[in-house]
Enzyme design. Structure first.
Site, PDB file in Angstrom:
ATOM      1  N   SER A  60       0.153  -7.774  11.654  1.00 12.14           N
ATOM      2  CA  SER A  60       0.847  -8.086  10.397  1.00 12.14           C
ATOM      3  C   SER A  60       0.833  -9.557  10.034  1.00 12.14           C
ATOM      4  O   SER A  60       1.247  -9.904   8.930  1.00 12.14           O
ATOM      5  CB  SER A  60       2.286  -7.620  10.488  1.00 12.14           C
ATOM      6  OG  SER A  60       2.318  -6.248  10.787  1.00 12.14           O
TER       7      SER A  60
ATOM      8  N   CYS B 149       6.300  -4.397   5.504  1.00  9.69           N
ATOM      9  CA  CYS B 149       6.006  -3.041   5.058  1.00  9.69           C
ATOM     10  C   CYS B 149       4.496  -2.797   5.090  1.00  9.69           C
ATOM     11  O   CYS B 149       3.726  -3.539   4.495  1.00  9.69           O
ATOM     12  CB  CYS B 149       6.544  -2.856   3.640  1.00  9.69           C
ATOM     13  SG  CYS B 149       5.929  -1.367   2.849  1.00  9.69           S
TER      14      CYS B 149
ATOM     15  N   ASP C 173       3.519   4.135   8.044  1.00 12.72           N
ATOM     16  CA  ASP C 173       4.209   2.861   8.137  1.00 12.72           C
ATOM     17  C   ASP C 173       4.919   2.834   9.481  1.00 12.72           C
ATOM     18  O   ASP C 173       5.195   3.867  10.068  1.00 12.72           O
ATOM     19  CB  ASP C 173       5.250   2.733   7.009  1.00 12.72           C
ATOM     20  CG  ASP C 173       5.691   1.294   6.823  1.00 12.72           C
ATOM     21  OD1 ASP C 173       5.271   0.693   5.820  1.00 12.72           O
ATOM     22  OD2 ASP C 173       6.438   0.769   7.688  1.00 12.72           O
TER      23      ASP C 173
ATOM     24  N   HIS D 165      10.269   2.097   3.469  1.00 11.75           N
ATOM     25  CA  HIS D 165      11.075   0.950   3.056  1.00 11.75           C
ATOM     26  C   HIS D 165      11.649   1.134   1.670  1.00 11.75           C
ATOM     27  O   HIS D 165      12.346   0.263   1.167  1.00 11.75           O
ATOM     28  CB  HIS D 165      10.222  -0.320   3.061  1.00 11.75           C
ATOM     29  CG  HIS D 165       9.704  -0.672   4.417  1.00 11.75           C
ATOM     30  ND1 HIS D 165      10.402  -1.444   5.317  1.00 11.75           N
ATOM     31  CD2 HIS D 165       8.563  -0.325   5.055  1.00 11.75           C
ATOM     32  CE1 HIS D 165       9.704  -1.577   6.429  1.00 11.75           C
ATOM     33  NE2 HIS D 165       8.569  -0.901   6.299  1.00 11.75           N
TER      34      HIS D 165
END
Lengths: 368, 664
Positions: free
Chosen positions: B326, B384, B365, B371
């Site tokens: 991420s 997210c 996810d 989310h």
């Protein structure tokens, strides 16, 4: 008496000339004694040289089995192959110490110029033996043309020593074929006029420098004249009987560079003196006389021409090497044959002796 | 008639040949005559002359090796120095019975069989009057013992010489590297004359990359020797030129803080000054002691280091290829904004999964239930995945490749030590070339969350973070700050290399990203909110990452032990601080550490804190109006020079933008 005759017969049937073989063995044995001293008493170095010598002996024996007729037939092929390889070396060869001499074939490195020391006289002998003896002027010029191409290619690498040996090998073939003395005189004159452009255009700076310091080594005592000065001191301080084996101070204190390769004679002359040098030269003479004897007994023009070229080139090796380390010839990088450390020249030299043995043992014995 | 003619030809030919053979024999005799008379001339007529020359031939030239340059850190703390060490050597010529002598020595000091073996090998190679080393690094006590007994140990000598020593051998092993004995391969490539007295050469890191500067120029002395070669006196001496000293950008205190924080973990940390590309810290864990290699490591220790599954010899900062996870999200978000693929108020609904049109496969996810409504800021703060699946699909792999490449993903940074890996930023062309396959849309989707083919080195990630922080200036990372030649009064600076300025379409786009990254730490729901401490003097912007380990490193020579551990995710974290005036950009990878926020971020936090504590509140504030920094006298000279060569940025772009955004 009968048993000795049969034993000689056995060697003869194996295509070995015992006299020549014994001469070579004696020379190589003496060479090992001095190499041990010159190489810093290193057994590892000796063993590497023995492997090369072993290989060279095998090559000699194998070549001795091939009849001169077969050699003659293959001469043009060998020459053509060698010339192509020379061109390849100039294009894609491996560079070492400023010269391009080797082809890297992955498994091993191949030095085509070394092969040409034999391929060139073979080709010229093939060419001259195909026509009348003595050859006419036209054929002589054609033979010179054949010689010039590889010599120039090798000189371009640059490898002055080898190009000198290859050209003398070719010239000896032409000389032995009976070229007239008048023509020889003409060539000598032409040679002198040729030297000028050679000096001006073809020679590299370092080669010119070598020649210059040869005439006056003291002019550059720590540079290019250093080898010659130190070598002369080594030889001169040897005296009549020498300083004794392993006792050469000049050579062992590293005043002599390349003392186990090109300058090995200086070590020999320092440790064994004038008397030792005479013994070494006598061994060389013995081998040369045996070689010339073989060629006078040889059958066929090709065999005679090739054989005498091989043995006279051997003479040139000796003369140039001892001449250069004793300061009467420029340093051109020619090893002392069968004594200097190093592989390629040993194999070619022994191959040459293989040719001589083949010539001697493949005679049709009817004449005797 | 024809037969007769042939016979006649043959006869003539034979006669010619015999005639020529006689000439050849005469020729041979002539040449041999020349040689013999030459030898007679040299060896008999002039023998006395040459003997005198030979006796006088006693001047020889000896090489004096130069002293190797020293290596200092940013603050002048020494990282590589030359310490005197004592070597015990034996001169074979002066002793009668070497074996007996060795036995005697063994009763006095510790001598291993290996030492004796090495010694005996050398005996055959060297001259008899030359000293041959038996033991290196004698302790003071051993020197004393030998000295006292020296009178009954003929031929034994104690020699003092300089040996390389690394005071922080463990912390700096991967950066500074080490020197070792010159091996045969190196002998072929190193300049012969200049190394004629040198035994060691740089093998790794700075020591290797800067070998040419560190080594110096050899000196020589002309000595008079006796006829056996022993030195009698020095006639002439030309001193060697010592090697150049190097001052690094590396801060050894940061390096120590990082190593301490990393204790017991594997991974890498790289910290870069975003304003000039200076590498402040560079750590690969586990580390090893560089001093082991200086005088030859013994094979057992080497084997243990080399075959350990933790791979201490592997420099993870340059060679470790990790999926960034991420941590790529801020970059992709910026790509979306700058390339006009999404608008600043772009919002999606995250149901916890993503599907490509007409495909059944669900890209999940990390948050099972989703989310919900997610905008750019939330997508970074809460990380997210669905937002980026969608964004990646909209961008397409070609644009992603182009944009990320400008930040250095998939490219060598050009750092001044050798051997870095390229990482991998995939593209259509790359896949075609390497795998011979077309690119699939699904691969674009997972690239959006930093998975798939995407691989980065910790150095690349730190550099990309620095580039993001400073508003798109991509600097070549530099370890060496300045080079001090012994003859120069002050060091010469290595000026920062700006490789490229990434075009900034809208400053507000970048500000959105900075804001979101700041929220990651200082926001209520940020994934690295544990770094937020009350009373902090500065704000940090960062992003956590958790990289799935689908393929265990590049080599498979790991052993069974630690296998289970190795299946855990890598924890990744990148950050820069202070947000308004970035002074440090950092990337941390903890192998199999689990979650980036809980494992990697605290390490980064400690390093950032240690670094920024050196600065006053004034300096941390934005915009910095070129305030002179407090420095020691040496640093002052350096810093003043910096200003001459590097134009300091009066206003950091990032700082300006954040102001516009938050108050605008």
């Amino acid at each position: 008496m009968a048993s000795r005759a049969s034993q000689q017969g056995l060697f003869f049937r194996m295509h070995i000339d015992l006299t020549l073989l014994l001469g070579l063995i004696a020379l190589i044995a003496l060479g090992q004694v001095i190499l041990y001293s010159a190489g810093g008493e290193s057994m590892a170095l000796m063993q590497r040289q023995w492997i090369r010598l072993g290989m060279a002996f095998v090559v000699m024996l194998v070549i001795a089995q091939i009849s001169p007729d077969t050699m003659r037939r293959w001469s043009p092929v060998l020459f053509l192959f060698g010339t192509i390889m020379l061109v390849a070396v100039l294009l894609v060869g491996t560079k070492a110490l400023g010269a391009r001499r080797w082809l890297d074939l992955g498994l091993f490195r191949f030095q085509p110029s070394e092969m040409m020391k034999l391929a060139v006289p073979m080709m010229i002998a093939w060419f001259l033996a195909a026509g009348h003896i003595p050859p006419g002027n036209k054929r002589i010029f054609m033979a010179l043309g054949i010689l010039l191409l590889p010599v120039l290619l090798i000189a371009r690498q640059p490898d002055l020593g080898t190009s000198l040996l290859v050209s003398s090998a070719g010239i000896f073939v032409i000389f032995m074929s009976g070229i007239s003395w008048r023509l020889i005189a003409g060539f000598v004159m032409a040679g002198i006029t040729f030297t000028v452009p050679l000096w001006l255009f073809l020679m590299r700076d370092y080669q010119r420098q070598r020649v210059l310091t040869m005439f006056n080594p003291e002019s550059d005592p720590l540079g290019s004249g250093y080898h010659i000065i130190q070598s002369k001191i080594a030889i001169g301080s040897g005296g009549i009987f020498g300083k004794g084996w392993l006792n050469g101070t000049q050579s062992h204190l590293e005043f002599l560079p390349e003392r186990h390769t090109d300058f090995i004679f200086s070590v020999f002359a320092e440790e064994f003196g004038f008397s030792g040098s005479l013994i070494l030269l006598a061994l060389y003479l013995f081998i040369i006389y045996r070689g010339i004897y073989i060629t006078t007994q040889a059958h066929g023009t090709y065999a005679r021409l090739l054989g005498s070229s091989v043995i006279l080139t051997f003479l040139i090796y000796i003369f140039v090497n001892i001449g250069m380390v004793s300061g009467i010839l420029p340093v051109v990088g020619v090893p002392l044959p069968l004594v200097s450390y190093g592989g390629t020249s040993v194999v070619t030299l022994m191959a040459g002796f293989g040719i001589l043995m083949s010539i001697h043992t493949h005679r049709k014995l009817l004449a005797h | 008639m024809a037969a007769k003619q042939l016979l006649k030809d043959h006869f003539i030919e034979l006669r010619i040949f015999q005639h020529r053979s006689i000439v050849a024999i005469l020729f041979t005799m002539f040449l041999f005559g020349i040689l013999i008379s030459r030898l007679f001339y040299l060896q008999i007529s002039n023998h006395d002359h040459f003997t005198t020359l030979s006796q006088n031939n006693r001047v020889s030239v000896q090489a004096i090796p130069p002293t190797r340059g020293l290596i200092y850190d940013k603050n002048g703390i020494i990282l590589a120095e030359n310490l005197p060490s004592y070597t015990l050597q034996i001169i074979p010529e002066q002793t009668k019975d070497i074996d007996n002598l060795l036995e005697q020595l063994a009763t006095l000091i510790d001598i291993r069989d290996v030492d004796i073996k090495k010694f005996k090998k050398e005996v055959h190679r060297k001259r008899r009057f030359e000293g041959i080393p038996l033991r290196f690094h004698l302790s003071d006590e051993e020197v004393a013992i030998i000295s006292v007994n020296l009178h009954r140990l003929p031929g034994v000598e104690i020699q003092a010489q300089l040996t390389r020593f690394y005071p922080y051998g463990k912390e700096t092993s991967h950066v500074v590297g080490y020197v070792g004995r010159i091996n045969e391969q190196e002998l072929k490539t190193l300049p012969v004359t200049n190394y004629s007295g040198t035994n060691h050469t740089g093998k790794l890191g700075i020591e290797k990359s800067y070998e040419a500067l560190l080594h110096g120029q050899v000196g020589y002395q002309k000595v008079e020797t006796n006829v056996r070669g022993r030195v009698l006196r020095v006639l002439e001496r030309s001193n060697p030129t010592p090697g150049d000293d190097l001052y690094l950008n590396l801060d050894i205190n940061l390096q120590k803080v990082a190593a301490e924080a990393f204790k017991g973990k594997r991974g890498a940390l790289v910290a870069i000054d975003p304003q000039n590309g200076h590498v402040l810290a560079m750590l690969s864990m586990p580390d090893y002691d560089a001093n082991l290699f200086v005088n030859g490591i013994d094979s057992k220790t080497y084997k243990a280091l080399n075959s350990s599954w933790e791979r201490p010899l592997f420099n993870r900062t340059l060679l470790g290829n990790y999926p960034p996870g991420s941590t790529t999200k801020p970059f992709f978000a910026l790509a979306g904004l700058e390339l006009n693929v999404i608008s600043p108020d772009h919002e999606i609904f995250c149901p916890g999964y993503y599907q490509l049109k007409g495909k059944a496969h669900k890209y999940r996810d990390w948050k099972k239930w989703g989310h919900g409504k997610t905008n750019i800021t939330k997508s970074i703060v809460e990380s997210c995945d669905v937002f980026y699946y969608d964004l990646a699909f909209q961008l397409g792999i070609d644009k992603m490749h182009q944009f990320m490449s400008s930040f250095g993903f998939g490219q060598r940074s050009g750092i001044d030590i050798l051997g870095e890996r390229k990482g991998l930023m995939p593209s259509r062309a790359w896949k075609k070339r390497v795998h011979g396959q077309v690119w699939f849309p699904g691969e674009t989707v997972i690239t959006g969350i930093g998975q798939g083919y995407l691989l980065v080195t910790p150095l690349q990630l730190a550099l990309a973070t620095a580039t993001l922080a400073n508003g798109g200036k991509y600097y070549q990372p530099q370890l060496v700050h300045s080079i001090k030649r012994k003859s120069d009064p002050i060091p010469r600076l290595v000026s920062p290399q700006l490789v490229r300025q990434i075009p900034v379409k809208k400053k507000s786009n970048w500000a959105i990203i900075y804001h979101a990254m700041t929220e990651v730490i200082h926001g209520r729901r940020g994934t690295a909110r544990r770094l937020n401490k009350p009373g902090m003097r500065y704000k940090i912007a960062g992003k956590t990452g958790t990289a799935q380990v689908f393929s265990v490193a590049q080599d498979s020579s790991y052993k069974e032990e630690g296998l289970e551990e190795r299946l855990k995710d890598h924890a990744v974290f990148m950050a820069f601080a202070p947000v308004k005036n970035p002074k440090i950009a950092i990337a941390v990878v903890v192998e199999n550490g689990g979650h980036g926020g809980s494992v990697a971020a605290p390490i980064a936090g400690k390093v950032i804190e240690a670094y920024l504590n050196q600065f006053s509140d004034e300096e941390l504030k934005a915009p910095p109006k070129a305030t002179p920094k407090p420095a020691t006298s040496r640093k002052k000279t350096l810093r003043t020079k910096v200003k001459l060569t590097v134009k300091p940025e009066p206003d950091t772009t990032a700082a300006l933008m954040i102001k516009e955004n938050t108050h605008g």
